[in-house]
Design an enzyme around this catalytic site. Sequence first.
Site, PDB file in Angstrom:
ATOM      1  N   GLU A 180     172.922 -20.556  50.191  1.00  0.00           N
ATOM      2  CA  GLU A 180     172.133 -19.627  49.905  1.00  0.00           C
ATOM      3  C   GLU A 180     172.004 -18.619  48.919  1.00  0.00           C
ATOM      4  OE1 GLU A 180     174.863 -21.541  50.706  1.00  0.00           O
ATOM      5  OE2 GLU A 180     175.758 -20.961  53.253  1.00  0.00           O
ATOM      6  N   ARG A 289     180.104 -12.852  66.411  1.00  0.00           N
ATOM      7  CA  ARG A 289     180.237 -13.546  66.953  1.00  0.00           C
ATOM      8  C   ARG A 289     180.409 -13.665  68.592  1.00  0.00           C
ATOM      9  NH1 ARG A 289     184.233 -18.482  67.752  1.00  0.00           N
ATOM     10  NH2 ARG A 289     183.328 -20.060  68.217  1.00  0.00           N
TER      11      ARG A 289
END
Length: 432
Positions: A180, A289
């Site tokens: 990341e 989500r």
Amino acid sequence: AKRDSLRPSIIIVKNVIGYGCPAKQGKASAHGEPLGEENIRALKENLGWQLEPAFYVPDEVYTNMDKYIGDGVWKEENWHELFKQYSEAYPELADEYTKWMKNEINKEELLNNEEFWSFDKEMATRESSGIVINRLANIIPNLMGGSADLEPSNKTYMKDKGDFSAEDRSGQNLHFGVREHAMAAITNGMYAHGGLKVFCSTFFVFSDYMKGAMRLSALMKLPIPYVLTHDSIGVGEDGPTHQPIEQLAALRSMPNMAVFRPADSKETAAAWYYAVTNGETPTSLVLTRQKLPLYEGCPKRALKGGYIIKESKKETPDVILMASGSEVELIYKAADELEVKGIDARVVSIPCFELFDAQDEDYKESVLPNCVRKRVAVEALTSFGWHKYVGLDGEIISLDTFGASGNANELFKQFGFTVDNVVDTAVKVVNK
């Protein structure tokens, strides 16, 4: 290392901190404290350096630098001549190259593009973000980006745009792998070089790993979109390690970082519009989500950062309900139940603190009038930051502990993110 074209190489250089300074060599103080006049003199004597003047630079350095400067001037002049010839031979391509290097985009054209703003059903904001990315990929030819090995979950893949690799440099989809911080740093470098509109993506909780590079985006005024999905305890059974709590407040506290947590697909489009059209502010798109409803009204109102998504019956409401993201649905439904109880509520969506705070005082007063001190804010993350909107007489329904492992719907109930709890809290606030 240069000869080996297949493997990375590590070159280890052993050194000694403060080398050459007798009193400081090998000590932490050589890093954290000034050497001082006496130690500088001792250092110069030890290294056989000329003592005077204080900032002595040998003539050889000037001669060497003059050579580099001369070479650079010659190369730049040759490049400009080459580009002049290229522009005469291929004017349209030269114009496109110039626009790419300036990262120009037609704001008005995108703002008035009905397809860009159009959605017709409920969906998770990570899903609508994926739709917007693909719409942008057909509008912005130099759009390039990807995910830290989470593309199927982040919904960032640009269809029919190919994958960038050592074998194929024409692809626009980047596969960063599980790295990341490096991903965000690479994206910074690509944007700083110029020529590409770049973005990157991971789970929201993993923004911790790339915070340093995101901070540099903000510091260097690089308008990079960060797609951060799985925005709350709604990630499900992965448990508290994958459930962001304090991350939203941390990003909101960062100077020159716009943080959007959209309540529906339209707000998601607004977040992306801001991300690709503003010139100097990175944008964190914090996405769900789980599916969210689609609200009525103009999607461009979200560009104000906060707005009335459902107006009260009275000119001055009894209570103001405010939220971001998935929790807007809770306050929207709670307003109807409060009406049955004789309590008039205004519903306010605040997808982006930074843009709302940047509005003029008249607008902010029209949304959150100072005379209405009865307020309830709802967000399934830490309460930190909401106090400036709810004031001393308001309440915040939030999560100031870590989450738990379980079904998302059950977790929301367990931690009080329900319509009933919003209604009960609003009643208590009104009756204080």
